[in-house]
Design an enzyme around this catalytic site. Structure first.
Site, short mmCIF file in Angstrom:
data_model
loop_
_atom_site.label_atom_id
_atom_site.label_comp_id
_atom_site.label_asym_id
_atom_site.label_seq_id
_atom_site.Cartn_x
_atom_site.Cartn_y
_atom_site.Cartn_z
N ARG A 212 -12.29 81.67 -9.12
CA ARG A 212 -11.13 82.50 -8.77
C ARG A 212 -11.43 83.99 -8.94
NH1 ARG A 212 -7.87 77.98 -11.05
NH2 ARG A 212 -8.24 78.84 -13.12
N ASP A 248 2.64 75.90 -1.30
CA ASP A 248 2.51 74.68 -2.10
C ASP A 248 3.73 73.80 -1.86
OD1 ASP A 248 0.50 73.96 -4.62
OD2 ASP A 248 2.40 72.88 -4.71
N ASN A 275 4.58 71.49 3.06
CA ASN A 275 3.41 70.62 3.17
C ASN A 275 2.32 71.41 3.87
OD1 ASN A 275 1.60 68.77 4.74
ND2 ASN A 275 2.74 67.21 3.62
N CYS A 336 -12.34 68.71 -5.33
CA CYS A 336 -12.52 68.23 -6.71
C CYS A 336 -12.62 66.71 -6.75
CB CYS A 336 -11.38 68.74 -7.59
SG CYS A 336 -9.75 68.17 -7.10
#
Length: 392
Positions: A212, A248, A275, A336
């Site tokens: 980040r 989000d 979404n 991830c």
């Protein structure tokens, strides 16, 4: 019961022996030849067919991962063994990060303490014990952390589905001291509000912290941050660009994201509850273009069976993002999902670029933060993949 007794022994097969000699820490039930075990002890001695001691391991009777290696020495384990392992793990971070206010102190297998996660948030600690053996040592771990770190409070964040595979309940709560509703941490120049009681993982996604801060250097013009969660990427972008659109699906996450914006006095972020898959299509239909787009979705592949669907999902969002980038625009994209290997993930990105009729340059090929070390010989410790790309 003394957790360090040597009377409980497990003999493993030649295949299991080869596995641990290659550097892996897990022995599956299929590689157990014989057991001389009473009940479900946390730690057992590992031997070969001739009775030679191969080391000591956490034991989990109900798990397919029957053994998690702790030591490959003949010397029995003790309280001091765990104290030294934790001390060494923390010392490595002090060399790397100095006085950073938040980070991972122990990364399970990556620090040769399988199933044990310890995160620091200022004066507070979050603890996870993800295997049967590790969980049995929880009182010992709490005592050691009080002694070594002297925190103001320790939070147990064992509300993790993986514990069910060990026959353990999901549980969460303060196990020592006190934990406030809000802890403020620093990530680069940005302050962030963390809720250790209810936040994601142990309170926050620490594994992207270095990515980040680095990503903020590339921000300019108009930025789109997808799957913004509590806004940590968006806040790194905001000081260096004209505007950030942070998207989000979770209303609760966006409430926290707005709180983080207020903490930093940042006012050029627009938060959108939507979404992401649908919203990317809407942006394309509206003819919107951006100078940087960040994709940091949750894990799409929780297991191997979900890999095909995950591949499709990763391709979809990367394809849409590439279509929304201006020439020379930057795409920061992550996965991830452990089961989506790095080369596979890059292959999906290349397919998306081909379908979008864009050529891309790899600027940086990154991974999880260095306080989440990858153990050579154990690919399971490498789960986060992150690419910084330029779309030509």
């Amino acid at each position: 019961m003394n957790p360090f007794t040597v009377s409980n022994k497990v003999q493993i097969t030649p295949a299991g022996i080869r596995r641990i000699r290659r550097g892996h820490l897990w022995i599956y039930a299929g590689d157990v030849a014989k057991e001389k075990v009473e009940g479900n002890p946390p730690i057992v001695q590992i031997v070969d067919a001739a009775g030679n001691i191969l080391g000591y391991a956490f034991y989990s009777r109900e798990s397919q991962i029957r053994l998690r290696m702790l030591s490959r020495d003949a010397e029995p384990l003790s309280r001091e063994f765990f104290r030294d392992r934790i001390l060494h793990s923390i010392a490595r971070r002090q060399i790397q990060f100095g006085s950073s206010s938040a980070g991972r102190l122990v990364f399970g297998e990556g620090d040769l303490l399988p199933g044990i996660i310890i995160d620091r948030y200022g004066d507070y600690l979050a603890l996870q014990t993800l295997s049967s053996g590790a969980d049995a040592l929880k009182p010992l771990l709490i005592d050691l952390l009080k002694e070594i770190v002297s925190p103001s409070g320790i939070m147990e964040r064992n509300d993790v589905k993986a514990r069910r595979l060990e026959g353990l309940e999901e549980t969460s709560g303060v196990v020592w001291g006190s934990i406030p509703e809000e802890v403020i941490i620093q990530e680069g120049a940005i302050r962030l509000s963390v809720n250790l009681l209810h936040g994601q993982k142990t309170g926050f996604f620490l594994d992207q912290s270095q990515n980040r801060v680095e990503a903020g250097r590339y921000a300019s013009g108009q930025v789109l941050d997808c799957f913004t969660n509590t806004g940590a990427f968006a806040l790194q972008f905001a000081p260096n660009c004209e505007s950030v659109l942070a998207v989000d699906i979770s209303q609760d996450s966006l409430v926290q994201a707005r709180r983080n914006g207020e903490l930093n006095g940042i006012r050029n972020i627009e938060y959108v509850e939507a979404n992401v898959f649908d919203y990317l299509r809407d942006l394309e239909s509206a003819g919107r273009l951006f100078d940087l787009i960040c994709l940091d979705p949750p894990a799409f592949a929780k297991n191997r069976k979900a890999l095909a669907g995950a591949r499709s999902g990763y391709k979809e969002i990367n394809l849409r993002a590439l279509k929304l980038l201006r020439p020379e625009g930057i795409l920061i994209t992550s996965s991830c999902s452990y089961h989506m290997l790095e080369d596979d993930f890059f292959g999906v990105i290349c397919e998306a670029a081909q379908d979008a009729r864009r050529q891309v340059q790899v600027i940086e090929r990154r991974s999880q933060a260095s306080d989440h070390p990858i153990l050579a010989g154990m690919p399971e410790t490498h789960y986060l993949k992150c690419f910084f790309l330029r779309a030509l």
